[in-house]
Motif scaffolding. Sequence first.
Motif, PDB file in Angstrom:
ATOM      1  N   ARG A  48       0.844  -1.196   0.000  1.00 24.67           N
ATOM      2  CA  ARG A  48       0.000   0.000   0.000  1.00 24.67           C
ATOM      3  C   ARG A  48       0.877   1.242   0.000  1.00 24.67           C
ATOM      4  NH1 ARG A  48      -4.613   2.318  -1.176  1.00 24.67           N
ATOM      5  NH2 ARG A  48      -5.816   3.257   0.490  1.00 24.67           N
ATOM      6  N   ASP A  56      -6.113   6.181   5.350  1.00 25.68           N
ATOM      7  CA  ASP A  56      -7.136   5.146   5.573  1.00 25.68           C
ATOM      8  C   ASP A  56      -7.590   5.093   7.031  1.00 25.68           C
ATOM      9  OD1 ASP A  56      -7.645   4.021   3.094  1.00 25.68           O
ATOM     10  OD2 ASP A  56      -6.176   2.422   3.318  1.00 25.68           O
ATOM     11  N   ARG A  60     -11.398   6.987   5.458  1.00 28.16           N
ATOM     12  CA  ARG A  60     -11.417   6.007   4.375  1.00 28.16           C
ATOM     13  C   ARG A  60     -12.010   6.591   3.094  1.00 28.16           C
ATOM     14  NH1 ARG A  60      -9.451   3.270   0.873  1.00 28.16           N
ATOM     15  NH2 ARG A  60     -10.616   1.567  -0.001  1.00 28.16           N
ATOM     16  N   MET A  61     -12.977   7.464   3.176  1.00 26.19           N
ATOM     17  CA  MET A  61     -13.602   8.020   1.973  1.00 26.19           C
ATOM     18  C   MET A  61     -12.593   8.842   1.167  1.00 26.19           C
ATOM     19  SD  MET A  61     -16.081   8.055  -0.076  1.00 26.19           S
ATOM     20  CE  MET A  61     -17.352   7.262   0.857  1.00 26.19           C
ATOM     21  N   SER A  63      -9.297   8.492   1.158  1.00 25.06           N
ATOM     22  CA  SER A  63      -8.309   7.600   0.546  1.00 25.06           C
ATOM     23  C   SER A  63      -8.936   6.796  -0.588  1.00 25.06           C
ATOM     24  CB  SER A  63      -7.657   6.676   1.580  1.00 25.06           C
ATOM     25  OG  SER A  63      -8.584   5.778   2.134  1.00 25.06           O
ATOM     26  N   ARG A  64     -10.214   6.494  -0.492  1.00 22.03           N
ATOM     27  CA  ARG A  64     -10.901   5.765  -1.573  1.00 22.03           C
ATOM     28  C   ARG A  64     -10.967   6.636  -2.829  1.00 22.03           C
ATOM     29  NH1 ARG A  64     -11.373   1.595  -4.463  1.00 22.03           N
ATOM     30  NH2 ARG A  64     -13.395   1.330  -5.418  1.00 22.03           N
ATOM     31  N   ASP A  67      -7.630   6.472  -4.289  1.00 24.01           N
ATOM     32  CA  ASP A  67      -7.454   5.143  -4.903  1.00 24.01           C
ATOM     33  C   ASP A  67      -8.068   5.093  -6.297  1.00 24.01           C
ATOM     34  OD1 ASP A  67      -6.077   3.852  -2.836  1.00 24.01           O
ATOM     35  OD2 ASP A  67      -7.913   3.090  -1.896  1.00 24.01           O
ATOM     36  N   VAL A  68      -9.264   5.606  -6.429  1.00 18.33           N
ATOM     37  CA  VAL A  68      -9.963   5.578  -7.723  1.00 18.33           C
ATOM     38  C   VAL A  68      -9.192   6.395  -8.763  1.00 18.33           C
ATOM     39  CG1 VAL A  68     -12.066   6.267  -8.946  1.00 18.33           C
ATOM     40  CG2 VAL A  68     -12.231   5.077  -6.744  1.00 18.33           C
ATOM     41  N   ASP A  96      -9.286  -3.485  -9.641  1.00 17.52           N
ATOM     42  CA  ASP A  96      -9.712  -3.135  -8.291  1.00 17.52           C
ATOM     43  C   ASP A  96      -8.599  -3.534  -7.335  1.00 17.52           C
ATOM     44  OD1 ASP A  96     -11.267  -2.013  -6.334  1.00 17.52           O
ATOM     45  OD2 ASP A  96     -12.751  -3.613  -6.288  1.00 17.52           O
ATOM     46  N   TYR A  97      -8.584  -2.876  -6.188  1.00 16.13           N
ATOM     47  CA  TYR A  97      -7.538  -3.076  -5.197  1.00 16.13           C
ATOM     48  C   TYR A  97      -8.175  -3.162  -3.821  1.00 16.13           C
ATOM     49  CZ  TYR A  97      -3.421  -2.062  -2.315  1.00 16.13           C
ATOM     50  OH  TYR A  97      -2.428  -2.119  -1.372  1.00 16.13           O
ATOM     51  N   PRO A  99      -7.152  -2.677  -0.225  1.00 16.36           N
ATOM     52  CA  PRO A  99      -6.025  -2.189   0.569  1.00 16.36           C
ATOM     53  C   PRO A  99      -5.776  -2.994   1.844  1.00 16.36           C
ATOM     54  CG  PRO A  99      -7.841  -0.607   0.596  1.00 16.36           C
ATOM     55  CD  PRO A  99      -8.190  -1.672  -0.386  1.00 16.36           C
ATOM     56  N   GLU A 100      -6.824  -3.525   2.443  1.00 18.18           N
ATOM     57  CA  GLU A 100      -6.627  -4.270   3.689  1.00 18.18           C
ATOM     58  C   GLU A 100      -5.836  -5.560   3.477  1.00 18.18           C
ATOM     59  OE1 GLU A 100     -10.818  -5.253   2.171  1.00 18.18           O
ATOM     60  OE2 GLU A 100      -9.505  -3.514   2.248  1.00 18.18           O
TER      61      GLU A 100
END
Length: 114
Positions: A48, A56, A60-61, A63-64, A67-68, A96-97, A99-100
Amino acid sequence: MKVADTDLKQEIARVNNQVNLSLFGTGLRKQRVTLVEDKIIITADHKRIPALAAIDQQDRMSSRIADVAILDEYKRRLKQELIEQIQLPVICVLKDYAPEYELAVTFILLSNTR
């Protein structure tokens, strides 16, 4: 499996790792390329991005959303490089990824003229 398929898988893996290096500054821990008719599936294990891992934990929103944006750029670059370097007839790249788990799956659809 044909020898040509093995060579193609190695070339796809090389290009995929190269795109990761150019975008993230690091290569993949491991990856597996699977060819199924006019489809390519890449499963990859990679670390990551440290800044996103930190975000994150707090938001989280946000970082999402990052990510996108990163995934969109990755898909654009991978498609371009597969077309230019290997002359693959790429229609689209999906990725798609998780992260966890630090796992990614990339699906590449080719025109069936391969």
